[in-house]
Design a protein around this motif. Structure first.
Motif, PDB file in Angstrom:
ATOM      1  N   ALA A 167       0.818  -1.220   0.000  1.00 16.79           N
ATOM      2  CA  ALA A 167       0.000   0.000   0.000  1.00 16.79           C
ATOM      3  C   ALA A 167       0.848   1.265   0.000  1.00 16.79           C
ATOM      4  O   ALA A 167       0.290   2.375  -0.072  1.00 16.79           O
ATOM      5  CB  ALA A 167      -0.921  -0.008   1.218  1.00 16.79           C
ATOM      6  N   ASP A 168       2.177   1.096   0.127  1.00 16.32           N
ATOM      7  CA  ASP A 168       3.065   2.257   0.232  1.00 16.32           C
ATOM      8  C   ASP A 168       2.601   3.166   1.360  1.00 16.32           C
ATOM      9  O   ASP A 168       2.550   4.377   1.245  1.00 16.32           O
ATOM     10  CB  ASP A 168       3.116   3.021  -1.091  1.00 16.32           C
ATOM     11  CG  ASP A 168       4.272   4.025  -1.115  1.00 16.32           C
ATOM     12  OD1 ASP A 168       5.230   3.819  -0.324  1.00 16.32           O
ATOM     13  OD2 ASP A 168       4.206   5.001  -1.867  1.00 16.32           O
ATOM     14  N   ALA A 169       2.257   2.516   2.501  1.00 16.74           N
ATOM     15  CA  ALA A 169       1.758   3.226   3.675  1.00 16.74           C
ATOM     16  C   ALA A 169       2.779   3.108   4.789  1.00 16.74           C
ATOM     17  O   ALA A 169       3.020   2.004   5.287  1.00 16.74           O
ATOM     18  CB  ALA A 169       0.410   2.652   4.120  1.00 16.74           C
ATOM     19  N   PRO A 170       3.437   4.176   5.207  1.00 11.53           N
ATOM     20  CA  PRO A 170       4.451   4.114   6.264  1.00 11.53           C
ATOM     21  C   PRO A 170       3.848   3.635   7.591  1.00 11.53           C
ATOM     22  O   PRO A 170       2.705   3.938   7.926  1.00 11.53           O
ATOM     23  CB  PRO A 170       4.960   5.543   6.375  1.00 11.53           C
ATOM     24  CG  PRO A 170       4.568   6.193   5.081  1.00 11.53           C
ATOM     25  CD  PRO A 170       3.291   5.551   4.665  1.00 11.53           C
ATOM     26  N   VAL A 171       4.647   2.905   8.343  1.00 13.05           N
ATOM     27  CA  VAL A 171       4.249   2.364   9.649  1.00 13.05           C
ATOM     28  C   VAL A 171       4.951   3.147  10.742  1.00 13.05           C
ATOM     29  O   VAL A 171       6.154   3.432  10.648  1.00 13.05           O
ATOM     30  CB  VAL A 171       4.614   0.869   9.747  1.00 13.05           C
ATOM     31  CG1 VAL A 171       4.392   0.346  11.168  1.00 13.05           C
ATOM     32  CG2 VAL A 171       3.802   0.048   8.757  1.00 13.05           C
TER      33      VAL A 171
ATOM     34  N   ASP B  23      -7.171  -5.725  10.030  1.00 11.88           N
ATOM     35  CA  ASP B  23      -7.583  -4.390   9.589  1.00 11.88           C
ATOM     36  C   ASP B  23      -7.407  -3.371  10.707  1.00 11.88           C
ATOM     37  O   ASP B  23      -6.943  -2.250  10.480  1.00 11.88           O
ATOM     38  CB  ASP B  23      -9.043  -4.427   9.136  1.00 11.88           C
ATOM     39  CG  ASP B  23      -9.207  -5.171   7.816  1.00 11.88           C
ATOM     40  OD1 ASP B  23      -8.214  -5.258   7.061  1.00 11.88           O
ATOM     41  OD2 ASP B  23     -10.309  -5.680   7.554  1.00 11.88           O
ATOM     42  N   GLU B  24      -7.784  -3.766  11.919  1.00 13.93           N
ATOM     43  CA  GLU B  24      -7.616  -2.863  13.051  1.00 13.93           C
ATOM     44  C   GLU B  24      -6.142  -2.596  13.314  1.00 13.93           C
ATOM     45  O   GLU B  24      -5.741  -1.459  13.613  1.00 13.93           O
ATOM     46  CB  GLU B  24      -8.276  -3.467  14.288  1.00 13.93           C
ATOM     47  CG  GLU B  24      -9.779  -3.684  14.138  1.00 13.93           C
ATOM     48  CD  GLU B  24     -10.367  -4.538  15.241  1.00 13.93           C
ATOM     49  OE1 GLU B  24     -11.565  -4.840  15.170  1.00 13.93           O
ATOM     50  OE2 GLU B  24      -9.615  -4.929  16.167  1.00 13.93           O
TER      51      GLU B  24
ATOM     52  N   SER C 290      -2.138   4.793  10.630  1.00 21.47           N
ATOM     53  CA  SER C 290      -3.035   5.957  10.807  1.00 21.47           C
ATOM     54  C   SER C 290      -3.917   6.165   9.582  1.00 21.47           C
ATOM     55  O   SER C 290      -4.380   7.274   9.327  1.00 21.47           O
ATOM     56  CB  SER C 290      -2.227   7.233  11.105  1.00 21.47           C
ATOM     57  OG  SER C 290      -1.456   7.074  12.280  1.00 21.47           O
ATOM     58  N   LEU C 291      -4.125   5.136   8.808  1.00 22.43           N
ATOM     59  CA  LEU C 291      -5.027   5.161   7.651  1.00 22.43           C
ATOM     60  C   LEU C 291      -6.155   4.184   7.897  1.00 22.43           C
ATOM     61  O   LEU C 291      -5.972   3.160   8.567  1.00 22.43           O
ATOM     62  CB  LEU C 291      -4.287   4.769   6.369  1.00 22.43           C
ATOM     63  CG  LEU C 291      -3.197   5.723   5.867  1.00 22.43           C
ATOM     64  CD1 LEU C 291      -2.472   5.084   4.673  1.00 22.43           C
ATOM     65  CD2 LEU C 291      -3.789   7.063   5.481  1.00 22.43           C
TER      66      LEU C 291
ATOM     67  N   VAL D 177      -6.134   1.430   3.134  1.00 27.94           N
ATOM     68  CA  VAL D 177      -5.000   0.502   3.013  1.00 27.94           C
ATOM     69  C   VAL D 177      -5.364  -0.654   2.113  1.00 27.94           C
ATOM     70  O   VAL D 177      -4.608  -1.029   1.205  1.00 27.94           O
ATOM     71  CB  VAL D 177      -4.571  -0.009   4.405  1.00 27.94           C
ATOM     72  CG1 VAL D 177      -3.474  -1.079   4.268  1.00 27.94           C
ATOM     73  CG2 VAL D 177      -4.084   1.123   5.284  1.00 27.94           C
ATOM     74  N   ASN D 178      -6.542  -1.239   2.317  1.00 28.70           N
ATOM     75  CA  ASN D 178      -6.947  -2.381   1.491  1.00 28.70           C
ATOM     76  C   ASN D 178      -7.115  -1.966   0.026  1.00 28.70           C
ATOM     77  O   ASN D 178      -6.776  -2.724  -0.887  1.00 28.70           O
ATOM     78  CB  ASN D 178      -8.252  -2.976   2.017  1.00 28.70           C
ATOM     79  CG  ASN D 178      -8.041  -3.743   3.316  1.00 28.70           C
ATOM     80  OD1 ASN D 178      -6.987  -4.335   3.524  1.00 28.70           O
ATOM     81  ND2 ASN D 178      -9.050  -3.735   4.182  1.00 28.70           N
TER      82      ASN D 178
END
Length: 820
Positions: A668-672, A750-751, A758-759, A775-776
């Motif tokens: 997702a190219d979503a930073p953690v 998902d949670e 934070s998405l 994200v999904n």
């Protein structure tokens, strides 16, 4: 979304001191034995109560659960109410010396029988010389000798008279009796005078001497016969005399044991042997001979053949209860010892030694199952004895076929016994699976619990158990705060705030250490601060490896970030167990993804550092991806997962949720957020499942964050099903209360990914699609783009190939998609 922030009260289930109705443990009068082990107690009581064949016990449970103490206590209580068991002894078999006889006597009577035989031999040592050397016996021997002398004199005199008639004299010399011619004066001629006689006279006299020489030889032969007859008379006289003396002494024993035919037969054999070897009782040694007797085997006579070898003498009341700590074959079944003399080994029935089976015969034998199995032939020998109902004492060399010398073969002893094996649960089920005979011999299982429910009633029972330990170990009394701390420690050891550990051994160790600290400060009561100090000291003593790992992280040798954001990187949590010590450490998990053949490569598995459970978790993760995203096209994903800077084995699936979140972040190219760590296993439906060691994992990440400074953004995500297991240390609870550290519980991935990035995770809408910025949604779009990229690559590759003109042109299908 069911994300729940965990409160300080949930982070540690404290023990309310109001539940404890005492000031110190001195005020506890409630008896507490074997708390929480009612199931095992019932099984042990049943197993020792039933007396049918094969109903032996196997006590299984964790180490330190008190299984040894409870088993011994229950068995001894049962045995004390039973009658004392029989004595067993070995005696000489005079007819077959290599097969000693075994006798059974009522409890305590074997030593009496041994003493009676000893006294019999001791009395005979004085009685036989007394009767043999007495005036009556000497007079009768003298009479026999006088009669023999008269007969000899008569024979010699007859020969002499006949010789005198022929002028031949019977002369006695140093060489014996000889004949000599007589002169006119009836005197024997000397050789010179004989030589002066005419030759005819000499020949005549030599003929007369030869005639009487034959008569003399006949007389000598007759004398030898007379001496033998006299010797027989003397021996019979001695035998009759000794027999009367022996019978007078053995008749009382025969009358006492008249209802024991085997004992009567043995006493008769003893009587006959004493009569045969009466000369042994007449032996008198001088000082010089005694010295030589210690050197040479042919020495003073031995009376060992009349000994009684008491193998088992049960003088105590009740049935015997034996615990054999070293269950070797010889220690169980007995042994035959040997004596070295002049370079040779010899044995005797008095050298037969008992084993644990002999000592416990008629009662109970308690063995450690693991130690039994570690000793060669012990387990097989035990089963053989139980199967045959007999105890055979055989050298182990004979069982191996390595003995060719003659040795003793004692009569077997009937066996009636209850065997109690104590071992762990795994060993029990392995024996039951691999040994088809196991269930035939051990039909009763007593399974010890590892923990019990933490109810108010059980809390007070636990306190009573602590009070009993304090009394038994002579420790200082403990106040309510100290007991409450130990109850919380018991819940922590159980790994569940709603349970209490029944590992009594570890609990007792902590109590002893707290008692030591309290005494060092001259206290009369152990308090909560003493328990806390004991636990802290214990942690420090075993914390060298933990400290070195955290030092490596602090110095940057182990790269763990606790601030900022990273794509495809998640802080997982693992537990390192070193014997009784365990601690949690954070681990950096990274994921990379690109288009390619469908595969999620677990690098740990590829290099054989990942265990089967860890590999299972990665396979479940891969199944989750393929079932959730882009289900209308092939999954053209090539991804890799790795535990960074992991140089040892990785096992367990508790990091599978963290691995999935790292992979979703990459797709997702979503930073953690690196200030948040996560633990939990994943299911194929995306559910976050419970894991072990949750307290150690949370505390491990907390310690690292606290060392670097808490900002209030740090925290740990755990499965919701693990919330009841939380029993965190006070520093973590205080940080949560001060909102400097966070704990969240989740039920789905998902949670978890929503918290980490934070998405929003996103749910499919009525059109079947995820929101684009969720994200999904991002993950599915990326997977679709991977599939299209692979398709375009294959199409381009196909077009660039030079095909023969005659070859038909293939049509390449194109997947239409609205997604980028």
């Amino acid at each position: 979304m069911a994300i729940v922030k965990i409160s300080p009260a949930e982070a540690c289930f404290r023990c309310a001191q109001e539940l404890l109705s005492f000031e110190t443990t001195d005020g506890i009068t409630q008896p507490a034995s074997f708390v929480g082990q009612s199931r095992a107690f019932e099984a042990v009581a049943f197993g020792i109560g039933i007396h049918h064949q094969g109903f032996n016990l196997f006590i299984n449970g964790p180490q330190g659960s008190g299984r040894h103490e409870m088993t011994k206590s229950v068995v001894r209580e049962k045995a004390a109410a039973q009658p004392a068991q029989s004595d067993w002894c070995y005696v000489n078999n005079f007819k077959r010396p290599h097969h000693p006889k075994v006798f059974e006597f009522p409890s305590g009577e074997s030593t009496i029988f041994k003493k009676e035989l000893y006294e019999l031999v001791a009395v005979l040592k004085t009685t036989i010389p007394a009767v043999v050397e007495g005036d009556d016996f000497k007079e009768r021997i003298k009479t026999v000798n006088e009669e023999l002398r008269k007969k000899i004199d008569k024979l010699i005199h007859g020969v002499e008279e006949k010789a005198n008639v022929d002028s031949i004299a019977l002369v006695k010399s140093e060489d014996g009796l000889m004949f000599s011619p007589m002169d006119n004066n009836r005197k024997p001629l000397d050789r010179a005078a004989f030589q002066r006689l005419p030759s005819e006279t000499q020949k005549k006299l030599e003929g007369r001497v030869a005639k009487h020489q034959n008569a003399l030889q006949d007389a000598v032969n007759r004398i030898a016969v007379l001496k033998r007859e006299a010797g027989e008379v003397q021996r019979k006289l001695k035998t009759d005399t000794v027999q009367r003396a022996v019978i007078d002494l053995t008749n009382s024993l025969k009358k006492k044991y008249e209802k024991r035919p085997e004992v009567i037969e043995y006493l008769q054999d003893v009587e006959n042997d004493i009569i045969i070897h009466a000369d042994d009782f007449l032996y008198k040694a001088d000082g010089e001979r005694d010295i030589l007797a210690n050197v040479f085997t042919a020495s003073s006579p031995s009376f060992d053949q009349y000994e009684v070898n008491v193998l088992v003498g049960n003088h105590a009341t009740g049935a015997p209860v034996i615990y054999e700590d070293m269950p070797t074959y010889q220690n169980l079944h007995g042994r035959i010892e040997h004596i070295a003399r002049m370079g040779m080994l010899s044995t005797h029935f008095t050298l037969i030694k008992p084993g644990a089976l002999h000592r416990a015969n008629g009662g109970y034998l308690i063995l450690d199952a693991r130690r039994l199995l570690m000793q060669p032939y012990s387990y097989d020998g035990l089963k053989r004895s139980l199967r045959s109902g007999q105890i055979r004492i055989e050298p182990i060399e004979r069982l191996l076929g390595l003995m060719s010398t003659v040795t003793l073969e004692p009569e077997p002893i009937p066996l009636k016994i209850k065997i109690v094996l104590i071992g762990d649960t795994l060993l029990y089920y392995m024996l039951k699976y691999y040994d088809p005979e196991f269930h035939s011999f051990f039909k009763v299982q007593a399974d010890f619990e590892e923990s019990m429910d933490r109810s108010p009633e059980n809390t007070n029972l636990y306190a009573a158990l602590l009070a009993a330990v304090i009394t038994r170990e002579n420790l200082l009394p403990m106040d309510r705060s100290g007991v409450a701390s130990l109850i919380e420690y018991g819940a922590r050891e159980a790994g569940d705030g709603a349970k209490l550990s029944l590992a009594v051994e570890g609990l007792v160790d902590v109590m002893k250490e707290a008692d030591y600290i309290a005494r060092q400060q001259d206290k009369t009561v152990t308090e909560a601060e003493d328990v806390s100090a004991a636990l802290a000291a214990r942690k420090r003593r075993g914390g060298r490896i933990r400290d070195r790992l955290f030092e490596a992280t602090r110095r940057g040798l182990r790269h763990i970030e606790t601030s900022g954001e990273r794509t495809g990187q998640v802080n997982g949590l693992s537990v390192i167990v070193l014997n009784a010590d365990s601690f949690g450490v954070p681990t950096r998990i990274t994921a990379l993804s690109r288009p390619g053949i469908s595969q999620v490569m677990d690098i740990e598995r590829e290099v054989e550092l990942g265990g089967p459970l860890h590999s299972k978790g990665v396979l479940i993760l891969e199944s989750f991806l393929s079932s959730r995203y882009a289900r209308d096209m092939p999954l053209n994903l090539r991804a890799s997962l790795v535990f960074e800077q992991s140089y040892g084995g990785v096992e367990g699936d508790s990091a599978s949720c963290a691995e999935l979140c790292a992979l979703l972040s990459s797709l997702a190219d979503a930073p953690v957020q690196q200030g948040i760590a996560i633990t939990g296993s994943i299911s194929q439906q995306g559910e976050v499942q419970a894991i072990g060691g949750v307290n150690e994992k949370v505390e491990g990440f907390f310690d690292l964050c606290a060392e670097r400074g808490l900002s209030g953004q740090e925290g740990v995500i755990i499965p919701a099903t693990n919330v009841s297991h939380l029993m965190l240390k006070s520093e973590v609870v205080e940080a949560i209360a001060a909102q400097q550290f966070n704990l969240w519980s989740v039920t789905t991935v998902d949670e978890a990914i929503s918290l980490l990035t934070s998405l929003p995770a996103g749910e499919r809408g009525d059109d079947g699609e995820y929101p684009a910025e969720s994200v999904n949604g991002r993950v599915e779009a990326t997977l679709r783009s991977f599939a299209i990229s692979i398709q375009m690559f294959e199409k381009q590759k196909f077009e660039e190939e030079k095909l023969p003109e005659s070859a038909p042109t293939a049509e390449v299908p194109v997947i239409q998609s609205d997604k980028k």
